[in-house]
Design a protein around this motif. Structure first.
Motif, PDB file in Angstrom:
ATOM      1  N   GLN A   1       1.228   4.072  -2.918  1.00 49.79           N
ATOM      2  CA  GLN A   1       0.837   5.440  -2.608  1.00 49.79           C
ATOM      3  C   GLN A   1       1.973   6.422  -2.909  1.00 49.79           C
ATOM      4  OE1 GLN A   1      -0.427   6.300   1.482  1.00 49.79           O
ATOM      5  NE2 GLN A   1      -2.374   6.917   0.550  1.00 49.79           N
TER       6      GLN A   1
ATOM      7  N   HIS B   1      -9.270   3.557  -5.907  1.00 56.99           N
ATOM      8  CA  HIS B   1      -9.246   3.257  -4.482  1.00 56.99           C
ATOM      9  C   HIS B   1      -8.462   1.981  -4.269  1.00 56.99           C
ATOM     10  CE1 HIS B   1     -10.857   2.613  -0.349  1.00 56.99           C
ATOM     11  NE2 HIS B   1     -10.549   3.888  -0.341  1.00 56.99           N
TER      12      HIS B   1
ATOM     13  N   PHE C   1       0.844  -1.203   0.000  1.00 62.63           N
ATOM     14  CA  PHE C   1       0.000   0.000   0.000  1.00 62.63           C
ATOM     15  C   PHE C   1       0.878   1.251   0.000  1.00 62.63           C
ATOM     16  CE2 PHE C   1      -2.519   3.312   1.971  1.00 62.63           C
ATOM     17  CZ  PHE C   1      -3.800   3.106   1.502  1.00 62.63           C
ATOM     18  N   ASP C   2       1.856   1.279   0.910  1.00 64.64           N
ATOM     19  CA  ASP C   2       2.721   2.463   1.022  1.00 64.64           C
ATOM     20  C   ASP C   2       3.550   2.690  -0.238  1.00 64.64           C
ATOM     21  OD1 ASP C   2       1.746   2.947   3.566  1.00 64.64           O
ATOM     22  OD2 ASP C   2       3.419   1.950   4.578  1.00 64.64           O
TER      23      ASP C   2
ATOM     24  N   GLN D   1      -6.911  -1.216  -2.100  1.00 64.70           N
ATOM     25  CA  GLN D   1      -7.281  -2.145  -1.034  1.00 64.70           C
ATOM     26  C   GLN D   1      -6.123  -3.120  -0.822  1.00 64.70           C
ATOM     27  OE1 GLN D   1     -10.332  -2.026   0.580  1.00 64.70           O
ATOM     28  NE2 GLN D   1     -10.762  -0.211  -0.644  1.00 64.70           N
ATOM     29  N   GLU D   2      -5.665  -3.253   0.418  1.00 66.45           N
ATOM     30  CA  GLU D   2      -4.574  -4.184   0.691  1.00 66.45           C
ATOM     31  C   GLU D   2      -5.099  -5.434   1.395  1.00 66.45           C
ATOM     32  OE1 GLU D   2      -1.614  -2.442   3.250  1.00 66.45           O
ATOM     33  OE2 GLU D   2      -3.104  -1.816   4.699  1.00 66.45           O
TER      34      GLU D   2
ATOM     35  N   CYS E   1      -3.461  12.020  -3.929  1.00 69.63           N
ATOM     36  CA  CYS E   1      -3.578  10.721  -3.280  1.00 69.63           C
ATOM     37  C   CYS E   1      -3.860  10.931  -1.793  1.00 69.63           C
ATOM     38  CB  CYS E   1      -2.287   9.936  -3.486  1.00 69.63           C
ATOM     39  SG  CYS E   1      -2.437   8.201  -3.073  1.00 69.63           S
ATOM     40  N   GLU E   2      -4.972  10.402  -1.316  1.00 66.05           N
ATOM     41  CA  GLU E   2      -5.391  10.564   0.068  1.00 66.05           C
ATOM     42  C   GLU E   2      -4.843   9.429   0.935  1.00 66.05           C
ATOM     43  OE1 GLU E   2      -7.092  13.208   1.124  1.00 66.05           O
ATOM     44  OE2 GLU E   2      -7.107  14.010  -0.910  1.00 66.05           O
ATOM     45  N   PRO E   3      -4.690   9.649   2.248  1.00 65.59           N
ATOM     46  CA  PRO E   3      -4.154   8.612   3.146  1.00 65.59           C
ATOM     47  C   PRO E   3      -4.979   7.326   3.195  1.00 65.59           C
ATOM     48  CG  PRO E   3      -4.161  10.744   4.244  1.00 65.59           C
ATOM     49  CD  PRO E   3      -4.891  10.919   2.936  1.00 65.59           C
ATOM     50  N   ASP E   4      -6.288   7.415   2.904  1.00 66.49           N
ATOM     51  CA  ASP E   4      -7.136   6.224   2.959  1.00 66.49           C
ATOM     52  C   ASP E   4      -7.054   5.364   1.699  1.00 66.49           C
ATOM     53  OD1 ASP E   4      -8.561   7.718   1.091  1.00 66.49           O
ATOM     54  OD2 ASP E   4     -10.467   7.596   2.156  1.00 66.49           O
ATOM     55  N   GLY E   5      -6.238   5.784   0.712  1.00 64.54           N
ATOM     56  CA  GLY E   5      -6.067   4.996  -0.508  1.00 64.54           C
ATOM     57  C   GLY E   5      -6.850   5.496  -1.696  1.00 64.54           C
ATOM     58  N   PHE E   6      -7.649   6.537  -1.521  1.00 67.95           N
ATOM     59  CA  PHE E   6      -8.352   7.124  -2.661  1.00 67.95           C
ATOM     60  C   PHE E   6      -7.380   8.016  -3.411  1.00 67.95           C
ATOM     61  CE2 PHE E   6     -10.581  10.640  -4.690  1.00 67.95           C
ATOM     62  CZ  PHE E   6     -11.472   9.950  -5.485  1.00 67.95           C
TER      63      PHE E   6
END
Length: 160
Positions: free
Chosen positions: A58, A92, A54-55, A94-95, A69-74
């Motif tokens: 991002q 969006h 994820f990181d 998803q991990e 890019c938002e912290p929630d993955g959007f």
């Protein structure tokens, strides 16, 4: 002036499962497309993860031009074609933590919108493509396509 070609789609992008097989041919956006299924004919089992965390994804997205890019993955990419047409691609992330791994990896990325092929490629690279082989699940149609059939589908004249 030439009109820019945009890809239009709403998909979930997954790592292609090793167990996926060629499925039935279905008419999608006016053309025959080869779908993918699981070994027993149902949908593929999307248990594999992508090589990116994820990181990592991002951070790679944040380097793309015109990407928020938002912290929630959007995330959202926008731009204009050479002929001035405004396009947008939202996603969006998803991990998932597989049992055999100590590190969560990207499981699925939902992508929705329209964009030039080059910008789609930039986003797919953040997931590990082209080294990672991806599968594209069409959200509205409920079928899964391989990359070649997905790209033809997304570029089809009936797309927009």
């Amino acid at each position: 002036m030439a009109v820019a070609v945009l890809l239009a789609f709403h998909v979930n992008v997954y790592q292609l499962p090793e167990s996926a097989v060629a499925g039935p041919i279905r008419p999608l956006r006016g053309a025959e497309r080869r779908t993918m299924t699981g070994p027993n004919g149902g949908p593929p089992l999307f248990l594999a993860t992508m090589p990116a965390t994820f990181d990592q994804m991002q951070l790679r997205l944040a380097e793309l031009p015109q990407c928020d890019c938002e912290p929630d993955g959007f995330f959202l990419l926008t731009g204009r074609t050479s002929d001035g047409y405004f396009w947008r691609l939202s996603g969006h992330m998803q991990e998932y933590l597989p049992e055999e791994s100590a590190t969560p990896r990207m499981h699925r990325v939902e992508l929705n919108g329209e964009c030039p092929a080059g910008f789609l490629d930039m986003v797919l690279r953040t997931m590990g493509w082209p080294d990672a082989t991806l599968a594209f699940e069409l959200v509205q149609e409920g079928v899964t396509l391989g990359e070649d059939d997905f790209r033809r589908y997304a570029a089809s004249a009936e797309a927009v």
